[in-house]
Design an enzyme around this catalytic site. Structure first.
Site, mmCIF file in Angstrom:
data_model
loop_
_atom_site.group_PDB
_atom_site.id
_atom_site.type_symbol
_atom_site.label_atom_id
_atom_site.label_comp_id
_atom_site.label_asym_id
_atom_site.label_seq_id
_atom_site.Cartn_x
_atom_site.Cartn_y
_atom_site.Cartn_z
ATOM 1 N N THR A 217 0.894 -1.162 0.000
ATOM 2 C CA THR A 217 0.000 0.000 0.000
ATOM 3 C C THR A 217 0.919 1.194 0.000
ATOM 4 O OG1 THR A 217 -1.921 -0.960 1.131
ATOM 5 C CG2 THR A 217 -1.402 1.274 1.737
ATOM 6 N N ARG B 50 -15.009 -5.582 -0.459
ATOM 7 C CA ARG B 50 -14.219 -5.595 0.788
ATOM 8 C C ARG B 50 -13.540 -4.235 0.984
ATOM 9 N NH1 ARG B 50 -8.505 -4.698 2.063
ATOM 10 N NH2 ARG B 50 -8.007 -5.892 3.920
ATOM 11 N N VAL B 51 -13.651 -3.672 2.159
ATOM 12 C CA VAL B 51 -12.976 -2.413 2.468
ATOM 13 C C VAL B 51 -11.991 -2.697 3.593
ATOM 14 C CG1 VAL B 51 -13.271 -0.070 3.342
ATOM 15 C CG2 VAL B 51 -14.918 -1.008 1.715
ATOM 16 N N GLY B 52 -10.770 -2.251 3.413
ATOM 17 C CA GLY B 52 -9.744 -2.482 4.428
ATOM 18 C C GLY B 52 -9.611 -1.305 5.373
ATOM 19 N N ASP B 53 -8.454 -1.235 5.993
ATOM 20 C CA ASP B 53 -8.176 -0.185 6.978
ATOM 21 C C ASP B 53 -7.823 1.161 6.328
ATOM 22 O OD1 ASP B 53 -5.826 -1.735 6.051
ATOM 23 O OD2 ASP B 53 -4.748 -0.126 7.076
ATOM 24 N N GLY C 229 -0.364 -2.957 5.985
ATOM 25 C CA GLY C 229 -0.335 -4.310 6.523
ATOM 26 C C GLY C 229 -1.689 -4.977 6.431
ATOM 27 N N HIS C 230 -1.883 -5.975 7.265
ATOM 28 C CA HIS C 230 -3.115 -6.771 7.224
ATOM 29 C C HIS C 230 -4.310 -5.935 7.713
ATOM 30 C CE1 HIS C 230 -5.766 -10.052 8.973
ATOM 31 N NE2 HIS C 230 -5.896 -10.087 7.664
ATOM 32 N N GLY C 231 -5.133 -5.514 6.742
ATOM 33 C CA GLY C 231 -6.170 -4.527 7.024
ATOM 34 C C GLY C 231 -7.143 -4.920 8.107
HETATM 35 N N1 ASP Z 1 -3.811 -2.431 4.587
HETATM 36 C C1 ASP Z 1 -4.149 -2.739 3.228
HETATM 37 C C2 ASP Z 1 -5.469 -3.457 3.190
HETATM 38 O O1 ASP Z 1 -5.646 -4.363 3.955
HETATM 39 C C3 ASP Z 1 -3.146 -3.566 2.526
HETATM 40 C C4 ASP Z 1 -1.721 -3.134 2.706
HETATM 41 O O2 ASP Z 1 -1.407 -2.264 3.480
HETATM 42 O O3 ASP Z 1 -0.897 -3.682 2.038
HETATM 43 O O4 ASP Z 1 -6.287 -3.121 2.376
#
Ligand code: ASP
Length: 307
Positions: free
Chosen positions: A168, A196-199, A220-222
């Site tokens: 990201t 899907r919506v992440g962080d 990272g892992h959203g």
């Molecule tokens: N945080 C982002 C998401 O989960 C992915 C990433 O940061 O690589 O959408």
């Protein structure tokens, strides 16, 4: 106040040998562009937007034209931005067919009474503001197609492996007037469900900025980042008196211990102290301050003079 700008290119596994130089150049260019604007007297918001636009326009990063693909092979992008001066913020999620979601997020912040627009509403707002629509294929790269194929082959559809394939882009800045800002933009995670919506577009998770504390952008892992509100959690520790390094380590450590979630952060506090930290295997980053440009890709860090 001496201006500061930091950028990141996503928490991930080690960058492969053939991409290292392109990733490094992208990081250095984005940080330099942001820093130059700050030196010319532009605001922290201008600097983070411009830095993120550079990275959205590079196919090397998972944002804009390098975005990863959802389970149907489409690009849906999330982005957010925040001005630490007045806590104004703008975000968009699940947007398609535009080159620079971060510019749309800024328009949400400055031209609407709202903080967050999604899907169809965001598309209508983009058209209303004259944001050019581009063909969906223009955002898709051979690399993102291969990543999706690999992920489907390894895991099967509807089961994205959220612990790899991360990446990201983000930026934080402190301007000469003492204002801070952040911007974060992403294509999300490979093989994600449609919608899907992440962080990244969620203020407090994908980033935060408050002139009383500082500014942060996360990657990272959203799903893990959302659950711990990684951005605000890190700044909470800064508020409580920890250094930027300590705050980042404590917050990333909490996410890892509690959820096995991996990620990375860049942050700057209101005094201009900065940190780039990650719990994932690596996170490319660059930081510009006092005429020096620091850049880290994989295990290598180099420092050069800024123009
Ligand atoms: N945080 C982002 C998401 O989960 C992915 C990433 O940061 O690589 O959408």
């Amino acid at each position: 106040m001496n201006p500061v700008v930091l950028v990141h290119g996503g928490g991930a596994g080690n960058i492969s040998h053939d991409r290292i130089e392109r990733v490094r150049q992208g990081m250095m260019k984005a940080a330099t562009v942001g820093y130059t604007l700050l030196q010319e007297g532009c605001s922290a918001v201008d600097a983070v937007e411009a830095a993120v636009v550079i990275l959205e326009d590079s196919p090397e990063f998972n944002a804009g034209c390098g975005s990863v693909l959802n389970t149907k092979g489409e690009v849906e992008m999330d982005a957010s931005i925040m001005n630490g001066k007045d806590l104004s913020t703008g975000a968009v999620s699940a947007v398609r067919c535009i080159a620079n979601p971060i510019k749309l997020a800024r328009l949400v912040m400055e031209k609407t009474p709202h903080c967050f627009l999604t899907g169809q509403g965001a598309a209508e707002f983009a058209a209303h503001m004259g944001v050019p629509e581009i063909p969906a294929e223009q955002l898709i790269t051979e690399r993102s197609k291969k990543r999706l194929e690999k992920e489907k082959h390894e895991k099967g559809a509807q089961k994205p492996d959220c612990r790899k394939n991360l990446g990201t882009v983000g930026a934080v800045a402190l301007d000469s007037k003492g204002n801070v800002a952040y911007a974060t933009s992403t294509g999300g995670i490979t093989n994600k469900m449609v919608g899907r919506v992440g962080d990244s577009p969620c203020v407090g998770s994908g980033g935060y900025a408050d002139n009383n504390i500082g500014a942060i952008s996360t990657t990272g892992h959203g799903e893990s980042i959302l659950k711990v509100n990684l951005a605000r959690l890190t700044l909470f520790h800064v508020e409580q008196g920890k250094t930027v390094d300590e705050a980042a380590e404590v917050a990333l450590g909490y996410m890892k211990t509690k959820l096995k979630g991996l990620g990375g952060v860049i942050l700057v506090d209101k005094a201009g102290n900065w940190a780039a930290k990650w719990s994932s295997d690596s996170m490319p980053w660059a930081a510009a301050k006092d005429g020096k440009l620091h850049c880290g890709v994989n295990q290598d860090t180099n420092i050069t003079d800024l123009p």
